[in-house]
Motif scaffolding. Structure first.
Motif, PDB file in Angstrom:
ATOM      1  N   UNK A  45      28.271  -8.163  19.047  1.00  0.00           N
ATOM      2  CA  UNK A  45      28.356  -9.571  19.996  1.00  0.00           C
ATOM      3  C   UNK A  45      27.712 -10.470  21.537  1.00  0.00           C
ATOM      4  N   UNK A  46      27.082  -9.814  21.399  1.00  0.00           N
ATOM      5  CA  UNK A  46      25.504 -10.505  22.510  1.00  0.00           C
ATOM      6  C   UNK A  46      24.632 -11.693  21.133  1.00  0.00           C
ATOM      7  N   UNK A  47      24.375 -11.445  20.263  1.00  0.00           N
ATOM      8  CA  UNK A  47      23.881 -12.790  19.458  1.00  0.00           C
ATOM      9  C   UNK A  47      25.538 -13.731  19.282  1.00  0.00           C
ATOM     10  N   UNK A  48      26.927 -13.221  19.159  1.00  0.00           N
ATOM     11  CA  UNK A  48      27.771 -14.147  19.325  1.00  0.00           C
ATOM     12  C   UNK A  48      27.567 -15.497  19.896  1.00  0.00           C
ATOM     13  N   UNK A  49      27.468 -14.248  21.411  1.00  0.00           N
ATOM     14  CA  UNK A  49      27.925 -15.115  22.624  1.00  0.00           C
ATOM     15  C   UNK A  49      26.714 -15.993  22.662  1.00  0.00           C
ATOM     16  N   UNK A  50      25.672 -15.598  22.224  1.00  0.00           N
ATOM     17  CA  UNK A  50      24.519 -16.855  22.195  1.00  0.00           C
ATOM     18  C   UNK A  50      24.318 -18.122  21.196  1.00  0.00           C
ATOM     19  N   UNK A  51      25.233 -17.908  19.870  1.00  0.00           N
ATOM     20  CA  UNK A  51      25.703 -19.224  19.237  1.00  0.00           C
ATOM     21  C   UNK A  51      27.048 -19.619  19.865  1.00  0.00           C
ATOM     22  N   UNK A  52      26.883 -18.883  20.653  1.00  0.00           N
ATOM     23  CA  UNK A  52      28.257 -19.839  21.407  1.00  0.00           C
ATOM     24  C   UNK A  52      28.279 -21.502  22.056  1.00  0.00           C
ATOM     25  N   UNK A  53      27.008 -19.890  22.715  1.00  0.00           N
ATOM     26  CA  UNK A  53      26.673 -20.927  23.951  1.00  0.00           C
ATOM     27  C   UNK A  53      25.398 -22.308  24.039  1.00  0.00           C
ATOM     28  N   UNK A  54      24.806 -21.614  22.371  1.00  0.00           N
ATOM     29  CA  UNK A  54      23.419 -22.771  22.069  1.00  0.00           C
ATOM     30  C   UNK A  54      23.805 -23.998  21.307  1.00  0.00           C
TER      31      UNK A  54
END
Length: 210
Positions: free
Chosen positions: A200-209
């Motif tokens: 979930x944390x990694x998916x949030x990073x991708x959504x931001x970047x």
């Protein structure tokens, strides 16, 4: 069993193993040149940041910076620098190792200076025609690369959203592609998060970047 420290590196050997770095990126010379340029820009002040964090008693921040630098050094096959970062990281992970940290930081600073001096020298003497040819080739391939990069990110996001463990394999196998699109520091943050199975944390990073 206690981990052995990395071997001493030959001070006369090149700071960066270009052949090894290009091989790591599947023979993509242009991509390796971009990775080197990004390293020159993003890690020039990293040693100063580590020194400041240690001086402020912020060992976790120092450890994060060292760990990221170690990964970036491995990506460009800067073996002496990677060894120096690994040695400092091992000390910082030990609660009673702060006394040795400054000595190992000095070695890391020297290793990083060697890498930057070598990369700066190479950039300064690069023939203009060679630079123009490299730029032209990169421009011709950019559209196809961007599509491949986007496909990789979309596939990774789908795996993360599904909670599929294949995301761990993909972030390793597509290291060069992801690092080129996201940047070295972001790639290593993403990879560390996925390796810790924080999908979930990694998916949030991708959504931001992206």
């Amino acid at each position: 069993m206690a981990r052995q420290p990395p071997p001493e590196d030959d001070p006369h050997a090149p700071a960066v193993n270009h052949a090894g770095g290009i091989a790591r990126l599947m023979g993509d010379n242009a991509l390796f040149a971009r990775v080197l340029a990004r390293f020159r820009n993003e890690y020039r002040q990293t040693a100063a940041g580590i020194r400041a964090a240690l001086g402020n008693g912020d060992a976790p921040q120092a450890l994060r910076l060292v760990h990221t630098l170690k990964g970036a050094a491995g990506m460009i096959e800067a073996v002496p620098l990677r060894h120096a970062a690994q040695a400092l990281e091992q000390v910082l992970r030990q609660p009673d190792g702060s006394g040795d940290a400054w000595q190992r930081l000095t070695r890391l600073e020297q290793a990083l200076d060697r890498v930057l001096l070598e990369l700066d020298a190479a950039a300064a003497v690069a023939p203009p025609a060679q630079e123009q040819a490299r730029t032209a080739v990169a421009a011709l391939a950019e559209q196809g690369r961007e599509r491949a990069h986007s496909d990789t990110v979309r596939r990774l996001a789908t795996l993360l959203d599904d909670g599929n463990g294949e995301a761990v394999d993909l972030v390793r196998e597509a290291a060069g592609t992801l690092a080129a699109q996201l940047g070295e520091q972001r790639y290593h943050r993403l990879a560390d998060t996925i390796e810790a199975f924080d999908f979930d944390g990694a998916l949030a990073m991708l959504a931001e970047w992206t």
